[in-house]
Design a protein around this motif. Structure first.
Motif, mmCIF file in Angstrom:
data_model
loop_
_atom_site.group_PDB
_atom_site.id
_atom_site.type_symbol
_atom_site.label_atom_id
_atom_site.label_comp_id
_atom_site.label_asym_id
_atom_site.label_seq_id
_atom_site.Cartn_x
_atom_site.Cartn_y
_atom_site.Cartn_z
ATOM 1 N N GLY A 29 -12.925 14.403 -22.636
ATOM 2 C CA GLY A 29 -13.083 14.078 -24.052
ATOM 3 C C GLY A 29 -11.877 14.541 -24.831
ATOM 4 O O GLY A 29 -10.760 14.633 -24.300
ATOM 5 N N LEU A 30 -12.103 14.865 -26.074
ATOM 6 C CA LEU A 30 -11.013 15.363 -26.917
ATOM 7 C C LEU A 30 -10.377 16.597 -26.305
ATOM 8 O O LEU A 30 -9.193 16.858 -26.489
ATOM 9 N N GLY A 31 -11.172 17.368 -25.563
ATOM 10 C CA GLY A 31 -10.650 18.568 -24.916
ATOM 11 C C GLY A 31 -9.446 18.257 -24.045
ATOM 12 O O GLY A 31 -8.478 19.015 -24.014
ATOM 13 N N ASN A 32 -9.501 17.144 -23.343
ATOM 14 C CA ASN A 32 -8.421 16.800 -22.431
ATOM 15 C C ASN A 32 -7.232 16.180 -23.135
ATOM 16 O O ASN A 32 -6.087 16.497 -22.836
ATOM 17 N N ILE A 33 -7.513 15.271 -24.049
ATOM 18 C CA ILE A 33 -6.422 14.468 -24.581
ATOM 19 C C ILE A 33 -5.870 15.052 -25.872
ATOM 20 O O ILE A 33 -4.680 14.993 -26.144
ATOM 21 N N TRP A 34 -6.729 15.666 -26.658
ATOM 22 C CA TRP A 34 -6.283 16.237 -27.929
ATOM 23 C C TRP A 34 -6.028 17.742 -27.814
ATOM 24 O O TRP A 34 -4.966 18.244 -28.148
ATOM 25 N N LYS A 35 -7.032 18.472 -27.286
ATOM 26 C CA LYS A 35 -6.921 19.928 -27.345
ATOM 27 C C LYS A 35 -5.985 20.511 -26.293
ATOM 28 O O LYS A 35 -5.168 21.383 -26.602
ATOM 29 N N PHE A 36 -6.095 20.026 -25.053
ATOM 30 C CA PHE A 36 -5.265 20.604 -24.001
ATOM 31 C C PHE A 36 -3.773 20.534 -24.347
ATOM 32 O O PHE A 36 -3.081 21.556 -24.295
ATOM 33 N N PRO A 37 -3.254 19.359 -24.727
ATOM 34 C CA PRO A 37 -1.827 19.334 -25.061
ATOM 35 C C PRO A 37 -1.467 20.258 -26.230
ATOM 36 O O PRO A 37 -0.457 20.947 -26.181
ATOM 37 N N TYR A 38 -2.312 20.309 -27.260
ATOM 38 C CA TYR A 38 -1.864 21.073 -28.416
ATOM 39 C C TYR A 38 -1.941 22.583 -28.193
ATOM 40 O O TYR A 38 -1.058 23.325 -28.602
ATOM 41 N N ILE A 39 -2.966 23.043 -27.458
ATOM 42 C CA ILE A 39 -2.970 24.493 -27.211
ATOM 43 C C ILE A 39 -1.923 24.865 -26.160
ATOM 44 O O ILE A 39 -1.325 25.931 -26.236
ATOM 45 N N THR A 40 -1.676 23.969 -25.211
ATOM 46 C CA THR A 40 -0.604 24.241 -24.249
ATOM 47 C C THR A 40 0.723 24.374 -24.985
ATOM 48 O O THR A 40 1.532 25.255 -24.687
ATOM 49 N N GLY A 41 0.930 23.515 -25.959
ATOM 50 C CA GLY A 41 2.145 23.592 -26.766
ATOM 51 C C GLY A 41 2.211 24.884 -27.566
ATOM 52 O O GLY A 41 3.241 25.546 -27.617
ATOM 53 N N GLU A 42 1.091 25.263 -28.155
ATOM 54 C CA GLU A 42 1.074 26.484 -28.972
ATOM 55 C C GLU A 42 1.321 27.744 -28.138
ATOM 56 O O GLU A 42 1.951 28.678 -28.586
ATOM 57 N N TYR A 43 0.761 27.759 -26.938
ATOM 58 C CA TYR A 43 0.867 28.971 -26.134
ATOM 59 C C TYR A 43 2.008 28.924 -25.118
ATOM 60 O O TYR A 43 2.054 29.735 -24.192
ATOM 61 N N GLY A 44 2.890 27.945 -25.248
ATOM 62 C CA GLY A 44 4.143 28.019 -24.511
ATOM 63 C C GLY A 44 4.201 27.411 -23.119
ATOM 64 O O GLY A 44 5.141 27.658 -22.385
ATOM 65 N N GLY A 45 3.212 26.601 -22.719
ATOM 66 C CA GLY A 45 3.381 25.819 -21.497
ATOM 67 C C GLY A 45 2.944 26.474 -20.200
ATOM 68 O O GLY A 45 1.856 27.048 -20.121
ATOM 69 N N GLY A 46 3.796 26.356 -19.177
ATOM 70 C CA GLY A 46 3.502 26.675 -17.775
ATOM 71 C C GLY A 46 2.529 27.805 -17.470
ATOM 72 O O GLY A 46 1.548 27.598 -16.756
ATOM 73 N N ALA A 47 2.794 28.997 -17.997
ATOM 74 C CA ALA A 47 1.951 30.132 -17.646
ATOM 75 C C ALA A 47 0.520 29.900 -18.142
ATOM 76 O O ALA A 47 -0.464 30.189 -17.447
ATOM 77 N N PHE A 48 0.420 29.345 -19.337
ATOM 78 C CA PHE A 48 -0.878 29.012 -19.920
ATOM 79 C C PHE A 48 -1.615 28.000 -19.031
ATOM 80 O O PHE A 48 -2.800 28.166 -18.726
#
Ligand code: TRP
Length: 458
Positions: A29-48
């Motif tokens: 749902g939104l978790g995959n397409i909306w939330k995952f990218p934006y929190i991954t971006g906020e928290y800096g990528g790979g390690a997250f």
């Protein structure tokens, strides 16, 4: 209420595949397409991303199996299922609180989920009308800012989405759900693949791959770890009884382990594909930043649609599919409450859906205002949040209530239930021991460690 048949009074899935589709529909749902990218971006990528993947494997999958197992054994709404199982296992009735907390979490999540789904609805028309084609990148960002700072428009879209959700819930799990998921989920996957194909040609694909998969552990704060773990619960729909209530409609002969693994893999694949579609676009526009927050996909994807051949059609279709993905998730957020009202208050399904819908809609107004009148900044464990009540609701539910619910579910399934019963229900043979080890020790310990670490206890 405590007499249990092999079939729930609310009906049953027509097959194991119907359950897999519905549960995948809930998870994706939104978790995959909306939330995952934006929190991954906020928290800096790979390690997250790494912490998220480890959480899915070690915490998510065993807890999903536990939820499905409890649901299928109880065959009722999560509140009554937990009450019944606690009694059957000779435990205190307080375990039914897992169900109550889940109902509350579901309400709170749906209240903001519906507002964001409303953004996606609005974007079906923004892309479909060609509004994004002509305006350039600054214009595209303006379209987003204008939308979210206008509470009236947000309220209208939020209302439409809530009505859509209630219509499906009122028609019942089977009639409403199965058909929607069967055709639309595969379509979403195909469109995502097309977008990833486009992203591969932006010239920034490998930058995105590095960003997503090369861990930089210096960025891994306590807040990042908690958010990554919380997101594993959120994206798999765990910790509040959604998967439990879907499990209560599962036929007796389906394999719980196999279905849970399929659902988790599908869900993770969609999230990673969304990341691979979005970050190359982010990196090819200097004015875009991975840490843009909740608006990320609404500011990046339209840029791609504005430029790619057939973008108008792909863009419109894509936002339609996001809406559908959100739709098949939102019904599972409210189903535990609806099932309980039918069982305990003798309501018809339609009345139960209406009451739940109205209540959620009202709470949603707080989120509607979070992007304008009620916006305020605050600091959450190293990340500055800008959207007041919305961010608080998100942190409270995804980072606190879902992990807490999941923890209790793990303790109940691993420690409170007799081994004979879980063995029988899971019918796993040899690999039962693996699940048992994960659910008794690893999953609860990891949740605890993450939370204690946050308060700097350890
Ligand atoms: N998993 C869905 C998503 O990723 C959201 C969702 C549906 C959910 N049901 C849930 C989240 C239950 C937590 C609990 O968009």
């Amino acid at each position: 209420m405590s007499e249990v048949k092999n079939v729930s009074i609310h009906g049953q899935w027509s097959s194991r595949w119907a359950f897999i589709l519905a549960a995948t529909g809930s998870a994706v749902g939104l978790g995959n397409i909306w939330k995952f990218p934006y929190i991954t971006g906020e928290y800096g990528g790979g390690a997250f991303v790494l912490v998220y993947l480890v959480s899915v494997a070690l915490i998510g999958i065993p807890i999903m199996m536990a939820e499905v197992m409890l649901g299928r054994r109880g065959r009722q709404s999560p509140i009554n299922t937990m009450r019944y199982l606690a009694k059957a296992e000779g435990r205190h009735g307080i375990w039914s609180w897992i169900g109550w907390m889940g109902v509350l979490a579901g309400f709170l999540i749906l209240s903001y989920y519906s507002v964001i789904a409303g953004w996606a609805l609005a974007y079906v028309f923004r892309t479909g009308s060609g509004a994004i084609q002509a305006v350039g990148s600054a214009g595209i960002r303006n379209i987003f800012t204008e939308l979210v700072s206008d509470p009236e428009r947000l309220l209208a879209w939020h209302t439409i989405f809530m009505v859509m959700t209630m219509v499906v819930v009122a028609r019942g799990v089977k009639n409403g759900l199965e058909t929607a998921v069967r055709y639309l989920m595969p379509a979403l996957l195909i469109l995502l693949l097309i977008l990833v194909g486009y992203a591969m040609n932006t010239g920034h694909f490998y930058e995105a791959v590095d960003f997503l998969f090369k861990p930089d552990f210096s960025k891994l704060t306590g807040g990042a770890i908690l958010t990554a773990m919380g997101h594993a619960f959120f994206t798999l729909s765990l910790g509040m009884g959604a998967i439990m209530v879907y499990g209560s409609y599962l036929p007796d002969n389906a394999s719980i382990a196999r279905t849970s693994i399929i659902i988790s893999i599908a869900d993770t694949a969609v999230a990673l594909l969304a990341g691979l579609a979005i970050f190359p676009i982010v990196f090819s526009f200097p004015e875009l930043s991975p840490g843009a927050g909740p608006g990320l996909i609404f500011q990046t994807l339209p840029m791609a649609f504005a430029q790619m051949p057939g973008g108008l059609i792909f863009g419109t279709l894509f936002f339609i599919l996001i809406v559908v993905a959100a739709w098949t998730s939102s019904i599972s957020l409210i189903e535990p409450a609806v099932a309980w009202l039918i069982e305990n208050r003798g309501m018809t399904r339609i009345m139960a859906a209406v009451w739940c819908g109205v209540a959620t809609w009202l709470v949603g107004i707080a989120t509607v205002l979070s992007f304008s009148k009620w916006a305020f900044d605050f600091n959450f464990l190293g990340t500055v949040k800008h959207n007041g009540v919305f961010d608080i609701l998100d942190i409270l539910t995804a980072n606190i209530m879902l992990p807490a619910g999941g923890f209790l579910i793990a303790i109940f399934a691993g420690w409170m239930m007799k081994e004979k019963h879980s063995r029988e229900e899971l019918a796993l043979g040899y690999s039962y021991t693996v699940w048992q080890f994960l659910i008794k020790y690893i999953a609860p310990a990891l949740v605890l460690v993450v939370i204690l670490n946050l308060f700097e206890v350890i």
